[in-house]
Design a protein around this motif. Sequence first.
Motif, PDB file in Angstrom:
ATOM      1  N   LEU A  82       8.263   1.936  13.731  1.00  0.00           N
ATOM      2  CA  LEU A  82       8.771   2.578  12.909  1.00  0.00           C
ATOM      3  C   LEU A  82       9.713   1.872  11.970  1.00  0.00           C
ATOM      4  O   LEU A  82       9.427   1.683  10.761  1.00  0.00           O
ATOM      5  CB  LEU A  82       9.752   4.155  13.281  1.00  0.00           C
ATOM      6  N   ARG A  83      10.396   0.854  12.497  1.00  0.00           N
ATOM      7  CA  ARG A  83      11.182  -0.001  11.413  1.00  0.00           C
ATOM      8  C   ARG A  83      10.040  -0.707  10.668  1.00  0.00           C
ATOM      9  O   ARG A  83      10.225  -0.778   9.259  1.00  0.00           O
ATOM     10  CB  ARG A  83      11.830  -1.043  12.208  1.00  0.00           C
ATOM     11  N   ILE A  84       9.016  -1.231  11.212  1.00  0.00           N
ATOM     12  CA  ILE A  84       8.029  -1.976  10.240  1.00  0.00           C
ATOM     13  C   ILE A  84       7.460  -1.374   9.437  1.00  0.00           C
ATOM     14  O   ILE A  84       7.158  -1.490   8.205  1.00  0.00           O
ATOM     15  CB  ILE A  84       7.167  -2.879  11.454  1.00  0.00           C
ATOM     16  N   ALA A  85       6.955   0.140   9.752  1.00  0.00           N
ATOM     17  CA  ALA A  85       6.245   0.780   9.007  1.00  0.00           C
ATOM     18  C   ALA A  85       7.237   1.064   7.739  1.00  0.00           C
ATOM     19  O   ALA A  85       6.732   1.341   6.558  1.00  0.00           O
ATOM     20  CB  ALA A  85       5.943   2.167   9.813  1.00  0.00           C
ATOM     21  N   LEU A  86       8.376   1.478   7.969  1.00  0.00           N
ATOM     22  CA  LEU A  86       9.510   1.738   6.737  1.00  0.00           C
ATOM     23  C   LEU A  86       9.420   0.569   5.898  1.00  0.00           C
ATOM     24  O   LEU A  86       9.730   0.845   4.867  1.00  0.00           O
ATOM     25  CB  LEU A  86      10.809   2.288   7.142  1.00  0.00           C
ATOM     26  N   ALA A  87       9.485  -0.672   6.388  1.00  0.00           N
ATOM     27  CA  ALA A  87       9.728  -1.636   5.498  1.00  0.00           C
ATOM     28  C   ALA A  87       8.452  -1.928   4.795  1.00  0.00           C
ATOM     29  O   ALA A  87       8.401  -2.268   3.596  1.00  0.00           O
ATOM     30  CB  ALA A  87       9.993  -2.948   6.415  1.00  0.00           C
ATOM     31  N   VAL A  88       7.142  -1.720   5.372  1.00  0.00           N
ATOM     32  CA  VAL A  88       6.032  -1.753   4.686  1.00  0.00           C
ATOM     33  C   VAL A  88       5.929  -0.840   3.470  1.00  0.00           C
ATOM     34  O   VAL A  88       5.707  -1.133   2.346  1.00  0.00           O
ATOM     35  CB  VAL A  88       4.783  -1.685   5.694  1.00  0.00           C
ATOM     36  N   VAL A  89       6.011   0.334   3.942  1.00  0.00           N
ATOM     37  CA  VAL A  89       5.873   1.471   2.838  1.00  0.00           C
ATOM     38  C   VAL A  89       6.900   1.541   1.924  1.00  0.00           C
ATOM     39  O   VAL A  89       6.709   1.641   0.746  1.00  0.00           O
ATOM     40  CB  VAL A  89       5.837   2.869   3.399  1.00  0.00           C
ATOM     41  N   LEU A 159      18.239 -11.154   7.712  1.00  0.00           N
ATOM     42  CA  LEU A 159      17.724 -12.550   7.692  1.00  0.00           C
ATOM     43  C   LEU A 159      17.038 -12.934   9.109  1.00  0.00           C
ATOM     44  O   LEU A 159      16.206 -13.779   9.491  1.00  0.00           O
ATOM     45  CB  LEU A 159      18.570 -13.512   7.161  1.00  0.00           C
ATOM     46  N   ALA A 160      17.993 -12.473  10.013  1.00  0.00           N
ATOM     47  CA  ALA A 160      17.672 -12.585  11.462  1.00  0.00           C
ATOM     48  C   ALA A 160      16.499 -12.057  12.256  1.00  0.00           C
ATOM     49  O   ALA A 160      16.332 -12.384  13.352  1.00  0.00           O
ATOM     50  CB  ALA A 160      19.068 -12.574  12.346  1.00  0.00           C
ATOM     51  N   ASP A 161      16.063 -11.072  11.516  1.00  0.00           N
ATOM     52  CA  ASP A 161      15.049 -10.310  11.785  1.00  0.00           C
ATOM     53  C   ASP A 161      13.518 -10.935  11.612  1.00  0.00           C
ATOM     54  O   ASP A 161      13.191 -10.812  10.366  1.00  0.00           O
ATOM     55  CB  ASP A 161      15.111  -9.068  11.236  1.00  0.00           C
ATOM     56  N   ARG A 162      12.751 -11.244  12.681  1.00  0.00           N
ATOM     57  CA  ARG A 162      11.361 -11.839  12.201  1.00  0.00           C
ATOM     58  C   ARG A 162      10.793 -10.892  11.366  1.00  0.00           C
ATOM     59  O   ARG A 162      10.050 -11.452  10.550  1.00  0.00           O
ATOM     60  CB  ARG A 162      10.919 -12.548  13.475  1.00  0.00           C
ATOM     61  N   ASP A 163      10.488  -9.746  12.043  1.00  0.00           N
ATOM     62  CA  ASP A 163       9.784  -8.729  11.497  1.00  0.00           C
ATOM     63  C   ASP A 163       9.985  -8.595   9.882  1.00  0.00           C
ATOM     64  O   ASP A 163       8.989  -8.496   9.103  1.00  0.00           O
ATOM     65  CB  ASP A 163       9.721  -7.350  12.123  1.00  0.00           C
ATOM     66  N   MET A 164      11.389  -8.486   9.739  1.00  0.00           N
ATOM     67  CA  MET A 164      11.646  -8.258   8.195  1.00  0.00           C
ATOM     68  C   MET A 164      11.388  -9.310   7.348  1.00  0.00           C
ATOM     69  O   MET A 164      11.262  -9.338   6.248  1.00  0.00           O
ATOM     70  CB  MET A 164      12.975  -7.720   8.098  1.00  0.00           C
ATOM     71  N   LEU A 170       5.517 -10.795   2.343  1.00  0.00           N
ATOM     72  CA  LEU A 170       4.309  -9.876   2.280  1.00  0.00           C
ATOM     73  C   LEU A 170       4.448  -9.097   0.958  1.00  0.00           C
ATOM     74  O   LEU A 170       3.459  -8.352   0.668  1.00  0.00           O
ATOM     75  CB  LEU A 170       3.732  -9.316   3.426  1.00  0.00           C
ATOM     76  N   PHE A 171       5.573  -9.439   0.209  1.00  0.00           N
ATOM     77  CA  PHE A 171       5.754  -8.274  -0.771  1.00  0.00           C
ATOM     78  C   PHE A 171       4.664  -8.409  -1.893  1.00  0.00           C
ATOM     79  O   PHE A 171       4.226  -7.302  -2.437  1.00  0.00           O
ATOM     80  CB  PHE A 171       6.916  -8.616  -1.511  1.00  0.00           C
ATOM     81  N   GLY A 172       4.122  -9.703  -2.188  1.00  0.00           N
ATOM     82  CA  GLY A 172       3.035  -9.664  -3.177  1.00  0.00           C
ATOM     83  C   GLY A 172       1.878  -8.889  -2.728  1.00  0.00           C
ATOM     84  O   GLY A 172       1.180  -8.268  -3.510  1.00  0.00           O
ATOM     85  N   PRO A 173       1.418  -9.365  -1.552  1.00  0.00           N
ATOM     86  CA  PRO A 173       0.029  -8.575  -0.936  1.00  0.00           C
ATOM     87  C   PRO A 173      -0.020  -7.058  -1.186  1.00  0.00           C
ATOM     88  O   PRO A 173      -0.914  -6.340  -1.309  1.00  0.00           O
ATOM     89  CB  PRO A 173      -0.194  -9.234   0.372  1.00  0.00           C
ATOM     90  N   LEU A 174       1.549  -6.746  -0.717  1.00  0.00           N
ATOM     91  CA  LEU A 174       1.411  -5.373  -0.403  1.00  0.00           C
ATOM     92  C   LEU A 174       1.618  -4.561  -1.719  1.00  0.00           C
ATOM     93  O   LEU A 174       1.281  -3.530  -1.898  1.00  0.00           O
ATOM     94  CB  LEU A 174       2.990  -4.905   0.310  1.00  0.00           C
TER      95      LEU A 174
END
Length: 306
Positions: A82-89, A159-164, A170-174
């Motif tokens: 859910l963390r990753i999904a929220l960051a992506v969306v 910054l310490a979170d690899r997923d983030m 990936l902001f440009g591709p997203l």
Amino acid sequence: MVAGVKSLLGHKRPIPAHVAVYAFVIIPFLALLAAVPFAWGWGLAWLDVVLAATFYTVTCLGATVGFHRYFTHGAFKARRWLRIALAVVGSMSVQGPILHWVADHRRHHAFSDKEGDPHSPWLFGTSPLALVRGFWHAHLGWILDRNLTNQERFAPDMLADRDMRIVHRLFGPLTIVTLALPAVLGGLISWSWWGAITAFFWAGLVRVTALHHITWSVNSVCHMIGDRPFAARDRSANFWPLAILSMGESWHNLHHADPTSARHGVLPGQIDISARLIWLFEKAGWAWDVRWPTRERVARLRLQSA
């Protein structure tokens, strides 16, 4: 600029990225200017309306629930997916890479409506001309500044979170995805190139511009106009006309009075769509330790304001 304020800043935005910021602001806005004559003539179908409303709602909630209430303020805890999904969306709302967004907003709360706040409308004084200048700065001008907020100071956890860090890169591709996906869906559903073009225009460009200006209005309008029923150390205010379009973010006075609260609209009749989504996440077991406001705390904040 005084030394203390300099320490709030990190590196400057690279020139290509800064040019892209201007493009992300100007191009969708030009589409918004063209929207009325385009719709009046022959360019708006029900499919465009549905796609635009859907993408607006999903990406806006990605920013309000994800970028804002979760990543910036820790209003709840969430499973990794859910963390990753929220960051992506949230990134698909095209409001900037996640590390920049979180650092900027934490800095805003640390220095709200004082020197060091990246987007206060009160930084230039209270004369009519100063307020016009302040509104422009709070609404849009601050985004065009190349100086970036110091992420090591304001977002070390991110910054310490690899997923983030990956989502940040990936902001440009997203951004391409959030503009292209409506066109693909419009073309496939209508089975026409024209359906793809109008969906790109309405659910891509116009939707992004509308979302930009609603979000920026929370920075500008909601620090200038509205009710202040709760005790806060700044000029944050509730502005009800933006409540639904902002998914509850315009109940801004309570947010500044109690920043980690998962609900911003706490008084009767205050619709807070973002809080309802967090409630659904909690019921599904995807989120926990949600910081819901208590009646006692709300009453205390109102009493302090009075």
